[in-house]
Design a protein around this motif. Sequence first.
Motif, short mmCIF file in Angstrom:
data_model
loop_
_atom_site.label_atom_id
_atom_site.label_comp_id
_atom_site.label_asym_id
_atom_site.label_seq_id
_atom_site.Cartn_x
_atom_site.Cartn_y
_atom_site.Cartn_z
N ARG A 157 7.47 6.83 -0.36
CA ARG A 157 8.92 6.82 -0.17
C ARG A 157 9.62 6.94 -1.52
O ARG A 157 9.00 6.77 -2.57
CB ARG A 157 9.39 5.58 0.58
N VAL A 158 10.91 7.25 -1.45
CA VAL A 158 11.74 7.35 -2.66
C VAL A 158 12.84 6.30 -2.56
O VAL A 158 13.53 6.23 -1.54
CB VAL A 158 12.36 8.76 -2.80
N ASP A 159 12.97 5.50 -3.60
CA ASP A 159 14.01 4.48 -3.69
C ASP A 159 14.92 4.80 -4.87
O ASP A 159 14.56 5.58 -5.76
CB ASP A 159 13.42 3.09 -3.93
N VAL A 160 16.08 4.16 -4.87
CA VAL A 160 16.99 4.21 -6.01
C VAL A 160 17.25 2.78 -6.45
O VAL A 160 17.49 1.90 -5.61
CB VAL A 160 18.33 4.90 -5.65
N SER A 167 0.82 -1.22 0.00
CA SER A 167 0.00 0.00 0.00
C SER A 167 0.85 1.26 0.00
O SER A 167 0.32 2.37 0.11
CB SER A 167 -0.92 0.00 1.22
N GLU A 168 2.16 1.09 -0.15
CA GLU A 168 3.07 2.24 -0.13
C GLU A 168 3.41 2.67 -1.55
O GLU A 168 3.83 1.85 -2.38
CB GLU A 168 4.34 1.88 0.63
N LEU A 169 3.24 3.96 -1.84
CA LEU A 169 3.64 4.50 -3.12
C LEU A 169 5.15 4.71 -3.09
O LEU A 169 5.68 5.29 -2.14
CB LEU A 169 2.95 5.83 -3.40
N VAL A 170 5.83 4.24 -4.13
CA VAL A 170 7.28 4.38 -4.19
C VAL A 170 7.66 5.00 -5.52
O VAL A 170 7.26 4.52 -6.58
CB VAL A 170 8.00 3.02 -4.03
N LEU A 209 18.10 0.35 -3.42
CA LEU A 209 18.28 1.12 -2.19
C LEU A 209 16.92 1.65 -1.76
O LEU A 209 16.30 2.46 -2.48
CB LEU A 209 19.27 2.26 -2.42
N VAL A 210 16.46 1.23 -0.61
CA VAL A 210 15.10 1.53 -0.15
C VAL A 210 15.10 2.75 0.77
O VAL A 210 15.91 2.86 1.68
CB VAL A 210 14.52 0.31 0.60
N GLY A 211 14.15 3.66 0.49
CA GLY A 211 13.94 4.80 1.37
C GLY A 211 15.15 5.73 1.50
O GLY A 211 15.63 5.97 2.59
N VAL A 212 15.61 6.25 0.37
CA VAL A 212 16.82 7.06 0.38
C VAL A 212 16.61 8.46 0.94
O VAL A 212 17.58 9.15 1.24
CB VAL A 212 17.48 7.13 -1.01
N VAL A 213 15.37 8.91 1.05
CA VAL A 213 15.10 10.22 1.67
C VAL A 213 14.03 10.08 2.71
O VAL A 213 13.25 9.19 2.73
CB VAL A 213 14.70 11.31 0.65
N ALA A 232 15.83 16.21 -4.27
CA ALA A 232 14.89 17.30 -4.00
C ALA A 232 13.93 17.46 -5.19
O ALA A 232 12.72 17.67 -5.01
CB ALA A 232 15.65 18.60 -3.75
N ARG A 233 14.45 17.35 -6.41
CA ARG A 233 13.61 17.42 -7.60
C ARG A 233 12.62 16.26 -7.63
O ARG A 233 11.43 16.45 -7.93
CB ARG A 233 14.48 17.39 -8.87
N VAL A 234 13.08 15.07 -7.26
CA VAL A 234 12.19 13.90 -7.23
C VAL A 234 11.06 14.12 -6.21
O VAL A 234 9.91 13.81 -6.49
CB VAL A 234 12.98 12.61 -6.92
#
Length: 118
Positions: A95-98, A46-49, A114-118, A74-76
């Motif tokens: 969350r944001v991943d790479v 249920s998490e948007l990534v 890489l999970v949850g970089v920010v 920051a742009r992402v």
Amino acid sequence: MRATDAVGRYGEDVAAAFLVGEGWTVLDRNWRGTRGELDLVGLDGSELVVVEVKTRRSTAFGHPAEAVTARKLARVRRLTAEWLRTHDVRPASVRVDVVAVLLTGRGPAQVEHLVGVV
């Protein structure tokens, strides 16, 4: 298409297939906002990534993930807010991943998530 664009597109294909194999649902690819592009947007449960994908053919200029700078993140984040405003998706969290993809030419692509970089 330039060679670097083709490498990037292939890396995004590899990343998307990897995430789908992990049980994700990909909602968007190469979504264009007013000030840039999101490589991948998906649901991990249920998490948007939002996923920034970096692909390299070697580590001569560093690991692919090293190209994801604070400015790029920051742009992402700004683009993620825009994506949420324009889509009817109400995730439990965001969350944001790479995903770093290394194409060495020997064997399959190497993928690092890489999970949850920010």
